[in-house]
Motif scaffolding. Structure first.
Motif, short mmCIF file in Angstrom:
data_model
loop_
_atom_site.label_atom_id
_atom_site.label_comp_id
_atom_site.label_asym_id
_atom_site.label_seq_id
_atom_site.Cartn_x
_atom_site.Cartn_y
_atom_site.Cartn_z
N ALA A 242 0.83 -1.21 0.00
CA ALA A 242 0.00 0.00 0.00
C ALA A 242 0.86 1.26 0.00
N VAL A 243 1.98 1.21 0.72
CA VAL A 243 2.86 2.38 0.78
C VAL A 243 3.36 2.73 -0.61
N PHE A 244 3.73 1.73 -1.41
CA PHE A 244 4.25 1.98 -2.75
C PHE A 244 3.15 2.35 -3.74
N GLN A 245 1.97 1.86 -3.55
CA GLN A 245 0.87 2.20 -4.45
C GLN A 245 0.49 3.68 -4.33
N LEU A 246 0.73 4.27 -3.17
CA LEU A 246 0.37 5.67 -2.96
C LEU A 246 1.47 6.63 -3.42
N ARG A 247 2.64 6.12 -3.74
CA ARG A 247 3.76 6.96 -4.16
C ARG A 247 3.78 7.12 -5.68
N GLU B 69 12.06 6.08 4.08
CA GLU B 69 10.99 5.18 4.51
C GLU B 69 10.80 4.02 3.52
N ALA B 70 10.79 4.32 2.24
CA ALA B 70 10.63 3.28 1.22
C ALA B 70 11.83 2.34 1.23
N PHE B 71 13.03 2.89 1.38
CA PHE B 71 14.25 2.09 1.40
C PHE B 71 14.22 1.10 2.57
N THR B 72 13.93 1.59 3.76
CA THR B 72 13.95 0.72 4.94
C THR B 72 12.81 -0.29 4.95
N LEU B 73 11.75 -0.02 4.22
CA LEU B 73 10.65 -0.98 4.12
C LEU B 73 11.03 -2.22 3.31
N ILE B 74 11.94 -2.06 2.34
CA ILE B 74 12.24 -3.19 1.46
C ILE B 74 13.65 -3.74 1.60
N VAL B 75 14.61 -2.94 2.09
CA VAL B 75 16.01 -3.38 2.16
C VAL B 75 16.33 -3.87 3.57
N GLU B 76 16.83 -5.10 3.66
CA GLU B 76 17.21 -5.67 4.95
C GLU B 76 18.68 -5.37 5.27
N GLN B 77 19.55 -5.47 4.24
CA GLN B 77 20.98 -5.32 4.48
C GLN B 77 21.67 -4.86 3.20
N VAL B 78 22.71 -4.04 3.36
CA VAL B 78 23.57 -3.64 2.24
C VAL B 78 24.98 -4.10 2.58
N THR B 79 25.60 -4.86 1.66
CA THR B 79 26.96 -5.33 1.85
C THR B 79 27.84 -4.66 0.80
N VAL B 80 28.98 -4.10 1.26
CA VAL B 80 29.90 -3.39 0.38
C VAL B 80 31.10 -4.27 0.10
N TYR B 81 31.37 -4.49 -1.18
CA TYR B 81 32.54 -5.23 -1.63
C TYR B 81 33.47 -4.27 -2.37
N GLU B 82 34.62 -4.76 -2.80
CA GLU B 82 35.62 -3.91 -3.46
C GLU B 82 35.08 -3.21 -4.69
#
Length: 51
Positions: free
Chosen positions: A2-7, A17-30
């Motif tokens: 619903a959050v994305f349908q209203l955007r 808010e949208a980022f934290t709703l869908i992303v669990e973790q970000v891993t940085v590599y070289e």
């Protein structure tokens, strides 16, 4: 969902808010980043010079 349908379909600025709703973790590599989404999907993004 619903959050994305209203955007707007295209987000022109970062929306924490949208980022934290869908992303669990970000891993940085070289030379790439991996975004692990809350549904288990992993998206990779290459940055810098490719080898």
């Amino acid at each position: 969902m619903a959050v994305f349908q209203l955007r707007p379909k295209v987000m022109e600025t970062f929306q924490e808010e949208a980022f934290t709703l869908i992303v669990e973790q970000v891993t940085v590599y070289e030379n790439h980043l991996e975004f692990r989404l809350k549904n288990g999907l992993i998206l990779a993004e290459v940055y810098g010079k490719e080898r």
